[in-house]
Design an enzyme around this catalytic site. Structure first.
Site, mmCIF file in Angstrom:
data_model
loop_
_atom_site.group_PDB
_atom_site.id
_atom_site.type_symbol
_atom_site.label_atom_id
_atom_site.label_comp_id
_atom_site.label_asym_id
_atom_site.label_seq_id
_atom_site.Cartn_x
_atom_site.Cartn_y
_atom_site.Cartn_z
ATOM 1 N N ASP A 43 0.838 -1.206 0.000
ATOM 2 C CA ASP A 43 0.000 0.000 0.000
ATOM 3 C C ASP A 43 0.872 1.254 0.000
ATOM 4 O O ASP A 43 0.362 2.370 -0.131
ATOM 5 C CB ASP A 43 -0.985 -0.011 1.183
ATOM 6 C CG ASP A 43 -0.291 0.017 2.533
ATOM 7 O OD1 ASP A 43 0.937 -0.150 2.598
ATOM 8 O OD2 ASP A 43 -0.997 0.205 3.549
ATOM 9 N N ASP A 82 -1.254 -6.145 -0.730
ATOM 10 C CA ASP A 82 -1.422 -5.539 0.595
ATOM 11 C C ASP A 82 -2.871 -5.095 0.781
ATOM 12 O O ASP A 82 -3.416 -4.366 -0.056
ATOM 13 C CB ASP A 82 -0.514 -4.297 0.659
ATOM 14 C CG ASP A 82 0.149 -4.119 1.992
ATOM 15 O OD1 ASP A 82 -0.080 -4.931 2.906
ATOM 16 O OD2 ASP A 82 0.946 -3.152 2.112
ATOM 17 N N LYS A 110 -1.442 -9.443 2.502
ATOM 18 C CA LYS A 110 -0.761 -9.028 3.729
ATOM 19 C C LYS A 110 -1.654 -8.038 4.466
ATOM 20 O O LYS A 110 -2.361 -7.256 3.834
ATOM 21 C CB LYS A 110 0.585 -8.369 3.398
ATOM 22 C CG LYS A 110 1.334 -7.858 4.641
ATOM 23 C CD LYS A 110 2.726 -7.375 4.310
ATOM 24 C CE LYS A 110 2.796 -5.952 3.854
ATOM 25 N NZ LYS A 110 2.282 -4.947 4.803
ATOM 26 N N GLU A 112 -1.786 -5.557 8.338
ATOM 27 C CA GLU A 112 -1.002 -5.025 9.452
ATOM 28 C C GLU A 112 -1.671 -5.275 10.801
ATOM 29 O O GLU A 112 -2.898 -5.133 10.930
ATOM 30 C CB GLU A 112 -0.815 -3.509 9.278
ATOM 31 C CG GLU A 112 0.024 -3.146 8.075
ATOM 32 C CD GLU A 112 0.267 -1.639 7.946
ATOM 33 O OE1 GLU A 112 -0.092 -0.868 8.865
ATOM 34 O OE2 GLU A 112 0.825 -1.240 6.910
ATOM 35 N N GLU A 174 8.704 -4.518 10.788
ATOM 36 C CA GLU A 174 9.125 -3.202 10.293
ATOM 37 C C GLU A 174 9.660 -2.326 11.412
ATOM 38 O O GLU A 174 9.002 -2.124 12.439
ATOM 39 C CB GLU A 174 7.940 -2.504 9.578
ATOM 40 C CG GLU A 174 8.333 -1.137 9.015
ATOM 41 C CD GLU A 174 7.355 -0.562 8.023
ATOM 42 O OE1 GLU A 174 6.377 -1.252 7.656
ATOM 43 O OE2 GLU A 174 7.566 0.588 7.595
HETATM 44 O O1 KIV Z 1 3.380 -1.343 1.824
HETATM 45 C C1 KIV Z 1 4.562 -1.742 1.838
HETATM 46 O O2 KIV Z 1 5.337 -1.510 0.896
HETATM 47 C C2 KIV Z 1 5.008 -2.482 2.998
HETATM 48 C C3 KIV Z 1 6.474 -2.670 3.167
HETATM 49 C C4 KIV Z 1 7.101 -1.419 3.653
HETATM 50 C C5 KIV Z 1 6.773 -3.822 4.034
HETATM 51 O O3 KIV Z 1 4.226 -2.876 3.803
#
Ligand code: KIV
Length: 261
Positions: A43, A82, A110, A112, A174
């Site tokens: 994202d 993401d 993915k 968070e 991170e």
């Molecule tokens: O969105 C992204 O690029 C990420 C990375 C920084 C791990 O989550």
């Protein structure tokens, strides 16, 4: 051969995983040619490609557009999509959002934070999930390192353990201290992928715009292998000069005659 959640998981402590982000087809094509085994359509696209000041502006529609572009560029590479801010607030919404990214071409998604119920629901629905803890930009107030105090380190460790137990096959760490990332990597049974988390993780991820030096600011824990932003300035100035002095078209003809494109 395209890797899947199972084969990526088996790489833990065996082969370091080199992950890069990509957002467009030509960049994804180049990463596939280079042999990068896993691409994250992050994202971060909202910040590094769309000019927003936060990833919180990235939407599911933006992600679908970029995931599909990356899939067309890298058909043989594992692509993680993401899930953006506010797209996985409850298990049902998360399932709809995840399916939208899978339909666009992602192999896994993915998300968070310690959204354990959401992760478990996605996994039970047959979706491969990557977790993300430490600094979680969708909800953090700033970009400062986290996990520095004993209590916060304990929280990050517990989150990583919970995320892995909920069924995630990989966890991004991170911007946390290297010693904490090492402890998490030793504790959980799935690969850890670090960004600003030291060298002990099972793999690393780097934002492609940071890696190629395309932008005005790069986080201190990133690395620049080139300065494409400056190259674009140089190219634009050369082109403008040729247009102004009338040599542009003749130079194309001359280069074509010499066999160069
Ligand atoms: O969105 C992204 O690029 C990420 C990375 C920084 C791990 O989550």
């Amino acid at each position: 051969m395209k890797l899947n959640a199972k084969t990526l998981r088996q790489m833990k402590a065996v082969t370091p995983i080199a992950m890069l982000t990509a957002y467009t087809a030509p960049v994804a094509r180049a990463l596939e040619r280079a042999g990068i085994p896993v691409i994250l359509v992050g994202d971060t696209v909202g910040m590094v490609e769309m000019g927003f000041d936060s990833t919180r502006h990235t939407t599911v529609e933006h992600m679908q557009y970029h995931v599909s572009a990356v899939r067309r560029g890298a058909p043989e590479t594992h692509v993680i999509g993401d899930l953006p801010f506010n797209s996985y607030n409850d298990p049902q919404l998360a399932l709809r959002s995840a399916r939208a990214l899978l339909d666009a071409g992602a192999d896994s998604v993915k998300l968070e934070g310690p959204q354990l119920e959401v992760i478990a629901h996605l996994v039970a629905s047959g979706i491969d999930v990557v977790g993300h803890t430490g600094l979680t930009p969708q909800t953090s107030k700033d970009f400062r390192q986290v996990g520095r105090s004993a209590a916060d380190a304990q929280r990050v460790l517990a989150e990583a353990v919970g995320i892995a137990a909920a069924g995630a096959f990989m966890v991004v760490l991170e911007h946390i201290p290297a010693s904490l990332a090492e402890q998490v990597t030793r504790t959980i049974g799935v690969p850890t992928i670090g960004i600003g988390a030291g060298g002990a993780c099972d793999g690393q991820v780097l934002v492609i715009n940071d890696a190629v030096g395309l932008g005005d600011y790069w986080p201190p824990f990133s690395r620049q292998y080139a300065y494409v932003g400056q190259t674009i300035v140089d190219v634009a100035q050369s082109y403008m000069k040729e247009v102004h002095d009338g040599t542009f078209v003749n130079n194309i003809l001359r280069m074509n005659a010499a066999g160069k494109k």
